[in-house]
Scaffold this motif. Sequence first.
Motif, PDB file in Angstrom:
ATOM      1  N   CYS A 174       8.140  -1.823   0.775  1.00 44.39           N
ATOM      2  CA  CYS A 174       7.085  -2.614   0.107  1.00 44.39           C
ATOM      3  C   CYS A 174       7.373  -4.112   0.198  1.00 44.39           C
ATOM      4  O   CYS A 174       6.631  -4.860   0.837  1.00 44.39           O
ATOM      5  CB  CYS A 174       6.956  -2.184  -1.348  1.00 44.39           C
ATOM      6  N   VAL A 209       1.379  -3.169  -2.856  1.00 48.01           N
ATOM      7  CA  VAL A 209       1.752  -2.058  -3.734  1.00 48.01           C
ATOM      8  C   VAL A 209       2.045  -2.617  -5.120  1.00 48.01           C
ATOM      9  O   VAL A 209       2.794  -3.588  -5.267  1.00 48.01           O
ATOM     10  CB  VAL A 209       2.979  -1.301  -3.190  1.00 48.01           C
ATOM     11  N   LYS A 210       1.462  -1.996  -6.132  1.00 48.54           N
ATOM     12  CA  LYS A 210       1.659  -2.413  -7.522  1.00 48.54           C
ATOM     13  C   LYS A 210       2.416  -1.293  -8.242  1.00 48.54           C
ATOM     14  O   LYS A 210       1.883  -0.198  -8.427  1.00 48.54           O
ATOM     15  CB  LYS A 210       0.320  -2.663  -8.214  1.00 48.54           C
ATOM     16  N   VAL A 259      -2.581  -0.238  -3.648  1.00 50.91           N
ATOM     17  CA  VAL A 259      -2.033   1.011  -4.180  1.00 50.91           C
ATOM     18  C   VAL A 259      -1.215   0.756  -5.446  1.00 50.91           C
ATOM     19  O   VAL A 259      -0.290  -0.064  -5.449  1.00 50.91           O
ATOM     20  CB  VAL A 259      -1.156   1.719  -3.131  1.00 50.91           C
ATOM     21  N   ALA A 262       2.860   4.977  -0.658  1.00 53.95           N
ATOM     22  CA  ALA A 262       2.067   3.836  -1.107  1.00 53.95           C
ATOM     23  C   ALA A 262       2.164   2.676  -0.131  1.00 53.95           C
ATOM     24  O   ALA A 262       1.164   2.005   0.160  1.00 53.95           O
ATOM     25  CB  ALA A 262       2.534   3.396  -2.503  1.00 53.95           C
ATOM     26  N   ALA A 263       3.363   2.433   0.392  1.00 55.48           N
ATOM     27  CA  ALA A 263       3.536   1.348   1.360  1.00 55.48           C
ATOM     28  C   ALA A 263       2.714   1.599   2.619  1.00 55.48           C
ATOM     29  O   ALA A 263       2.060   0.689   3.145  1.00 55.48           O
ATOM     30  CB  ALA A 263       5.015   1.198   1.712  1.00 55.48           C
ATOM     31  N   ALA A 266      -0.881   0.989   1.873  1.00 56.19           N
ATOM     32  CA  ALA A 266      -1.137  -0.443   1.723  1.00 56.19           C
ATOM     33  C   ALA A 266      -1.205  -1.134   3.078  1.00 56.19           C
ATOM     34  O   ALA A 266      -2.047  -2.012   3.296  1.00 56.19           O
ATOM     35  CB  ALA A 266      -0.052  -1.074   0.853  1.00 56.19           C
ATOM     36  N   THR A 306       1.356   2.608  -7.960  1.00 56.79           N
ATOM     37  CA  THR A 306       2.208   3.768  -8.225  1.00 56.79           C
ATOM     38  C   THR A 306       2.494   3.812  -9.720  1.00 56.79           C
ATOM     39  O   THR A 306       2.644   2.772 -10.362  1.00 56.79           O
ATOM     40  CB  THR A 306       3.522   3.715  -7.431  1.00 56.79           C
ATOM     41  N   THR A 340       6.644   6.065  -3.184  1.00 60.34           N
ATOM     42  CA  THR A 340       6.682   4.638  -2.863  1.00 60.34           C
ATOM     43  C   THR A 340       6.464   4.390  -1.373  1.00 60.34           C
ATOM     44  O   THR A 340       5.728   3.471  -0.982  1.00 60.34           O
ATOM     45  CB  THR A 340       8.014   4.037  -3.328  1.00 60.34           C
ATOM     46  N   THR A 361       3.391  -7.304  -3.287  1.00 59.31           N
ATOM     47  CA  THR A 361       4.049  -6.314  -4.134  1.00 59.31           C
ATOM     48  C   THR A 361       4.225  -6.868  -5.543  1.00 59.31           C
ATOM     49  O   THR A 361       4.715  -7.982  -5.726  1.00 59.31           O
ATOM     50  CB  THR A 361       5.418  -5.935  -3.540  1.00 59.31           C
TER      51      THR A 361
END
Length: 308
Positions: free
Chosen positions: A87, A94-95, A66, A56-57, A60, A68, A53, A151
């Motif tokens: 996030c 981020v999704k 992104v 990903a942040a 992004a 996850t 996570t 997010t």
Amino acid sequence: MRDTFVRTLLEEAEINSKIELVTGDLGFGVLKPYWEALPDQFTNAGIAEQNMTTLAAGMALEGKIVFTYSIGNFPTLRCLEQIRNDCAYHNANVKIVCVGGGFVYGSLGMSHQATEDIAILRSLPNVTVVCPGDLVEAKEATKAIANMPGTCYLRLGRGGEKRIHKYIKDFEIGKAVLIRTNKHETSPKIAVFSTGAILDDATEACNELEKKGINLMQYSFHTVKPIDKDTIRKCTLECDYIVTIEEHNIIGGFGSAVSEVMSEVDGKAKIIRMGINDEYCIRVGDQKYLREQYGISKGAIMRRIGDL
């Protein structure tokens, strides 16, 4: 839903090189078409969801979109602090994708069940919560969140879900989908709301009840946050009952979100919330069995609405 998500994400990623998929060491069978087609837009972060996570942040904030990916509670509750701090606080693109909402992984026990996730994720500012009900909703929701900033949480089933819609015209995040409206004017007038993959049991129950002459409206709420306040207000004013159905704890979840809107409307509708009654699942079995055990199966829905 899982296969539909991967196919749709691949289509979007092929035309948008900013899209990245990061898995927590899961989903290899279903993700294989994606990583073979786009190896430079795929990362396996390992069984390290907190690291996944934060990674990903960071991606992004450098301009990526992104996704996850993991199952049950792993991409949500295990890394809640990272979702909140890394996030949502930064409104990072981020999704978060959970495969296996509710009782999907019922045979693996409560540690693999996502039954509090909607309540917890919707409480975080800047987080959009999307829970598609069938394959069509899953496809449209994947496309929508891939092309919107911020997010998002995408809560999916696993596989084998029924297709309820032929198509959805003008799909929109935050706008419920009308499935049926009342065909006659008998009383009481009942609106049935559901979110997520429980849509199949809800629809089958409504089909049977309608044959018995019970007056029903039915909506699928593929988005829990932002929720469709206009539809809720309309039904609160016009209906005698609103029945909410979710494969999730009734505390803080979809039914609670509907109740919050209803409390601000001077309407006549009474709300009936169907879900898991604030308890952990202590039984082991497949999704259908656990829905029956915890009172959210097709039969349970029919009985509860029939009693009204």
